[in-house]
Design an enzyme around this catalytic site. Structure first.
Site, PDB file in Angstrom:
ATOM      1  N   ASP A  68       0.104   5.280 -11.733  1.00  0.00           N
ATOM      2  CA  ASP A  68      -0.462   3.968 -11.407  1.00  0.00           C
ATOM      3  C   ASP A  68      -1.983   4.029 -11.555  1.00  0.00           C
ATOM      4  OD1 ASP A  68      -0.827   5.623  -9.205  1.00  0.00           O
ATOM      5  OD2 ASP A  68       0.301   4.390  -7.810  1.00  0.00           O
ATOM      6  N   ASN A 135       3.288   2.403   4.382  1.00  0.00           N
ATOM      7  CA  ASN A 135       4.184   1.242   4.434  1.00  0.00           C
ATOM      8  C   ASN A 135       5.423   1.448   3.550  1.00  0.00           C
ATOM      9  OD1 ASN A 135       3.171   1.023   1.867  1.00  0.00           O
ATOM     10  ND2 ASN A 135       2.298  -1.014   2.102  1.00  0.00           N
ATOM     11  N   HIS A 137       5.384   2.370   0.300  1.00  0.00           N
ATOM     12  CA  HIS A 137       5.225   2.129  -1.137  1.00  0.00           C
ATOM     13  C   HIS A 137       5.345   3.429  -1.921  1.00  0.00           C
ATOM     14  CE1 HIS A 137       0.511   2.476  -0.788  1.00  0.00           C
ATOM     15  NE2 HIS A 137       0.991   3.617  -1.231  1.00  0.00           N
TER      16      HIS A 137
HETATM   17  C1  F6R Z   1      -0.838   7.415  -6.017  1.00  0.00           C
HETATM   18  C2  F6R Z   1       0.249   6.588  -5.523  1.00  0.00           C
HETATM   19  C3  F6R Z   1       0.381   6.209  -4.077  1.00  0.00           C
HETATM   20  C4  F6R Z   1       0.168   7.388  -3.145  1.00  0.00           C
HETATM   21  C5  F6R Z   1       0.342   6.986  -1.680  1.00  0.00           C
HETATM   22  C6  F6R Z   1       0.017   8.131  -0.735  1.00  0.00           C
HETATM   23  O1  F6R Z   1      -0.716   7.596  -7.407  1.00  0.00           O
HETATM   24  O2  F6R Z   1       1.052   6.173  -6.301  1.00  0.00           O
HETATM   25  O3  F6R Z   1       1.657   5.640  -3.872  1.00  0.00           O
HETATM   26  O4  F6R Z   1       1.069   8.408  -3.480  1.00  0.00           O
HETATM   27  O5  F6R Z   1      -0.465   5.895  -1.381  1.00  0.00           O
HETATM   28  O6  F6R Z   1      -1.313   8.493  -0.889  1.00  0.00           O
HETATM   29  P1  F6R Z   1      -1.907   9.825  -0.201  1.00  0.00           P
HETATM   30  O7  F6R Z   1      -1.227  10.988  -0.874  1.00  0.00           O
HETATM   31  O8  F6R Z   1      -3.372   9.790  -0.503  1.00  0.00           O
HETATM   32  O9  F6R Z   1      -1.559   9.731   1.242  1.00  0.00           O
END
Ligand code: F6R
Length: 248
Positions: A68, A135, A137
């Site tokens: 992403d 959340n 995602h």
């Molecule tokens: C990043 C991504 C996000 C993260 C998620 C957790 O490419 O797709 O979904 O994996 O927001 O982020 P961290 O690892 O920083 O807690």
């Protein structure tokens, strides 16, 4: 089927997942994979860099797809996913430049860029590596996303914008939108690895694994995938009953 593997510490998780990745890539040197950014995978990437430097494995024939990307912020901002993936991994390993595929939020025709990205991942990627948001995602597929969703522009949940201050720094402009691989390509991948570390992820890890599968927590949709591995450290697993865990 989702396998949940627990490690005592984030360091132990990183060491094992990096070693598992190195064997995966050695067995399948031409594998096509999507890789996430953010804080969670960074220690895993450090382990993979070490393995490549030691000659244990190589990215030369592999294809890497960026999972992403944030839009509306400068392309060289330190929190952009492309910048983070270069810093943590790509600058230190032997990925063939033409085999690195990035999402371009500055594309003049964003819809066409997204459609071409989806087409280039067909029929399916071999490995989809993911983190998870608080959340639920995955990628930037926020709560409410359809399992059929394609690669596309998305509006970020306000909490995701706020959380991105960790990547962009205090005082920097934060993104409110992005482009992400959709849930359809995520669910089509041959194998999925999802990583969660730290106590801030304990609630969502429990909800995603124990509550009914629902688009309100997109990561829960991975439970219907035939080969999904959820790697968690002790802090992220703290609210799970012992029965759902395998020891890493
Ligand atoms: C990043 C991504 C996000 C993260 C998620 C957790 O490419 O797709 O979904 O994996 O927001 O982020 P961290 O690892 O920083 O807690």
């Amino acid at each position: 089927m989702i396998h949940v593997v627990r490690y005592e510490s984030p360091e132990a998780l990183a060491e094992h997942v990096a070693a598992r990745f190195a064997s995966f890539l050695t067995d399948e040197p031409a594998a096509r994979m999507a890789l996430p950014t953010g804080a969670t995978p960074e220690p895993v990437y450090a382990g993979i860099v070490e393995a490549v430097r030691a000659g244990v494995t190589s990215f030369r024939r592999a294809h890497v797809f960026l999972l992403d990307e944030f839009g509306g912020v400068p392309p060289d901002a330190k929190g952009r996913c492309d910048v983070m993936l270069h810093r943590a991994l790509l600058d230190h390993v032997d990925v063939t430049p033409q085999h690195y595929h990035r999402l371009d939020p500055e594309a003049e025709d964003l819809a066409a860029m997204c459609a071409a990205y989806d087409a280039s991942m067909k029929p399916a990627l071999d490995l989809m590596m993911l983190g998870i948001g608080r959340n639920g995602h995955v990628g930037m597929n926020e709560p409410g996303t359809s399992p059929e969703s394609a690669t596309r522009r998305v509006e970020l949940a306000p909490s995701t914008t706020q959380a991105s201050v960790r990547y962009f720094g205090e005082g920097a402009a934060l993104p409110t939108w992005g482009v992400t691989i959709g849930l359809s390509a995520i669910l089509a991948a041959r194998t999925i690895w999802i990583l969660a570390t730290g106590e801030s992820k304990a609630d969502i890890v429990r909800d995603v694994l124990l509550d009914p599968v629902s688009t309100t927590r997109p990561a829960s949709l991975l439970r219907g995938h035939p080969d999904c591995w959820f790697f968690v450290d002790a802090a992220a697993a703290a609210k799970l009953p012992v029965g759902v865990l395998s020891r890493g």
